[in-house]
Write a protein that holds these residues in place. Structure first.
Motif, PDB file in Angstrom:
ATOM      1  N   UNK A  43      -4.169   2.818   8.657  1.00 18.09           N
ATOM      2  CA  UNK A  43      -2.805   3.137   9.122  1.00 18.09           C
ATOM      3  C   UNK A  43      -1.886   1.975   8.749  1.00 18.09           C
ATOM      4  N   UNK A  44      -0.742   2.293   8.175  1.00 20.08           N
ATOM      5  CA  UNK A  44       0.255   1.263   7.874  1.00 20.08           C
ATOM      6  C   UNK A  44       1.581   1.713   8.475  1.00 20.08           C
ATOM      7  N   UNK A  45       2.221   0.817   9.216  1.00 19.39           N
ATOM      8  CA  UNK A  45       3.508   1.113   9.854  1.00 19.39           C
ATOM      9  C   UNK A  45       4.627   0.281   9.229  1.00 19.39           C
ATOM     10  N   UNK A  46       5.867   0.600   9.630  1.00 18.47           N
ATOM     11  CA  UNK A  46       7.047  -0.164   9.190  1.00 18.47           C
ATOM     12  C   UNK A  46       7.219  -0.169   7.677  1.00 18.47           C
ATOM     13  N   UNK A  47       6.893   0.936   7.048  1.00 21.20           N
ATOM     14  CA  UNK A  47       6.961   1.026   5.582  1.00 21.20           C
ATOM     15  C   UNK A  47       8.410   1.246   5.137  1.00 21.20           C
ATOM     16  N   UNK A  77       8.608 -11.346   6.072  1.00 25.82           N
ATOM     17  CA  UNK A  77       7.950 -11.189   4.781  1.00 25.82           C
ATOM     18  C   UNK A  77       7.939  -9.714   4.381  1.00 25.82           C
ATOM     19  N   UNK A  78       8.056  -9.471   3.085  1.00 24.93           N
ATOM     20  CA  UNK A  78       7.842  -8.134   2.542  1.00 24.93           C
ATOM     21  C   UNK A  78       6.449  -8.111   1.927  1.00 24.93           C
ATOM     22  N   UNK A  79       5.654  -7.140   2.350  1.00 28.28           N
ATOM     23  CA  UNK A  79       4.236  -7.116   1.991  1.00 28.28           C
ATOM     24  C   UNK A  79       3.932  -5.848   1.200  1.00 28.28           C
ATOM     25  N   UNK A  80       3.145  -5.994   0.153  1.00 29.32           N
ATOM     26  CA  UNK A  80       2.629  -4.854  -0.592  1.00 29.32           C
ATOM     27  C   UNK A  80       1.238  -4.550  -0.051  1.00 29.32           C
ATOM     28  N   UNK A  81       0.971  -3.303   0.289  1.00 28.40           N
ATOM     29  CA  UNK A  81      -0.309  -2.959   0.913  1.00 28.40           C
ATOM     30  C   UNK A  81      -0.757  -1.567   0.476  1.00 28.40           C
ATOM     31  N   UNK A  82      -2.044  -1.311   0.654  1.00 23.70           N
ATOM     32  CA  UNK A  82      -2.585   0.009   0.301  1.00 23.70           C
ATOM     33  C   UNK A  82      -3.796   0.297   1.175  1.00 23.70           C
ATOM     34  N   UNK A  83      -3.856   1.477   1.695  1.00 23.85           N
ATOM     35  CA  UNK A  83      -5.008   1.889   2.499  1.00 23.85           C
ATOM     36  C   UNK A  83      -6.215   2.026   1.582  1.00 23.85           C
ATOM     37  N   UNK A  84      -7.313   1.418   1.972  1.00 20.96           N
ATOM     38  CA  UNK A  84      -8.504   1.430   1.121  1.00 20.96           C
ATOM     39  C   UNK A  84      -9.611   2.312   1.685  1.00 20.96           C
TER      40      UNK A  84
END
Length: 318
Positions: A112-116, A134-141
């Motif tokens: 789960x990723x929030x605040x996208x 911070x601005x973060x790059x993320x991906x559900x794995x």
């Protein structure tokens, strides 16, 4: 192309901007499908969803799903995901949706990723972290990504070819089997001609510097066709309702123009508004932290600055 499931609790016509943004994002990464939090569609909703390319609308057989808080809704969404096998699930970034997303992630064993603030075609997302520092790059794995998207993260865009969505009934969730809290009463909010904080392109916020008098803030917001926000200090003091609070423990907003009046700019406040496109600060204290992130700053008394600005706007429009 795999579907992308968008959860809309209770859509009405016209569709809320946040809903249209979610549908637009879904269309950029797959075929949009919608899961509802109510057992029936209001007039015109199916056609409105079709304008954004929605192909399926999943409707719960539970007649009273909207009478519960988050647990049954997460259970319903889990059933829909099993049935529809989407590539991702999108929800808005409200408190309730975030909790539904968390519960859904547990049920699906998914990330789960929030605040996208943006979603790429490969489901890599950009999000804000550490109170927006911070601005973060993320991906559900692992599993099917469950993503909550902040408002004003996309420009709503209708599909090139509207669809006629198929309505799919979903077997009723056994509410007694989940740890559910039931809604015992609802009270309508006072009617307002102002846009909501989550959808407003312009927000004028007041803080401790108003000393409880929001008249100048409200008049300026009305002149700009904007919404009225407030700092936590103002809402805690009872000067304005808590639903107006912008900040880490209030609403997170990203309007085109954010005007901060009489707010020092503590980290709690900045976490909720610093992604605004243009920030204007009005404060008597030249050392206020808000000036560190403001695009334009005015050192002055808001009760002198805002009325002058309001008068000038009204003069130019007349």
């Amino acid at each position: 192309m795999a579907s992308v499931l968008v959860y809309l609790d209770h859509p009405i016509v016209p569709l809320a901007k946040a809903s249209r943004e979610l549908l637009t994002i879904a269309a950029t990464i797959g075929e949009p499908a919608v899961a509802l939090g109510v057992d029936s569609l209001e007039d015109g909703v199916a056609e409105a969803l079709g304008e954004y390319g929605v192909r399926q609308i999943y409707v719960p057989e539970n007649p009273d799903l909207d009478k519960y808080l988050v647990a049954p809704k997460a259970a319903f969404l889990a059933v829909v995901v099993e049935q529809a096998s989407p590539s991702a699930v999108l929800l808005d970034n409200g408190f309730e949706s975030k909790e539904i997303a968390g519960r859904l992630g547990v049920k699906l064993s998914s990330g789960v990723i929030t605040d996208i603030v943006s979603v790429g075609e490969d489901l890599t997302v950009m999000k804000l972290d550490l109170a927006g520092s911070y601005t973060v790059s993320a991906k559900v794995t692992h599993g099917i990504p469950v993503l909550t998207v902040k408002p004003n993260s996309a420009e709503p865009r209708v599909a090139s070819e509207p669809t006629r969505p198929e309505q799919v009934k979903v077997a009723a969730v056994d509410v007694s089997a989940v740890n559910a809290a039931r809604v015992t009463g609802r009270e309508d909010k006072k009617a307002s001609t102002r846009p909501s904080l989550s959808e407003a392109r312009v927000i004028v916020s007041g803080g401790r510097g108003t000393n409880g008098d929001f008249s100048a803030v409200e008049a300026f917001a009305d002149a700009l066709g904007g919404a009225v926000g407030a700092s936590r200090a103002a809402t805690d003091a009872g000067w304005i309702e808590h639903s107006a609070q912008v900040g880490q423990t209030g609403q997170t907003v990203s309007p085109q123009l954010y005007i901060s009046a009489g707010i020092s700019g503590a980290i709690q406040q900045k976490a909720g508004m610093q992604t605004s496109k243009v920030i204007v600060a009005v404060n008597k204290d030249a050392d206020s932290p808000i000036f560190e992130i403001a695009d334009f700053g005015i050192v002055g008394d808001l009760f002198k600055v805002l009325p002058q600005a309001t008068e000038e706007i009204q003069k130019r429009r007349s």
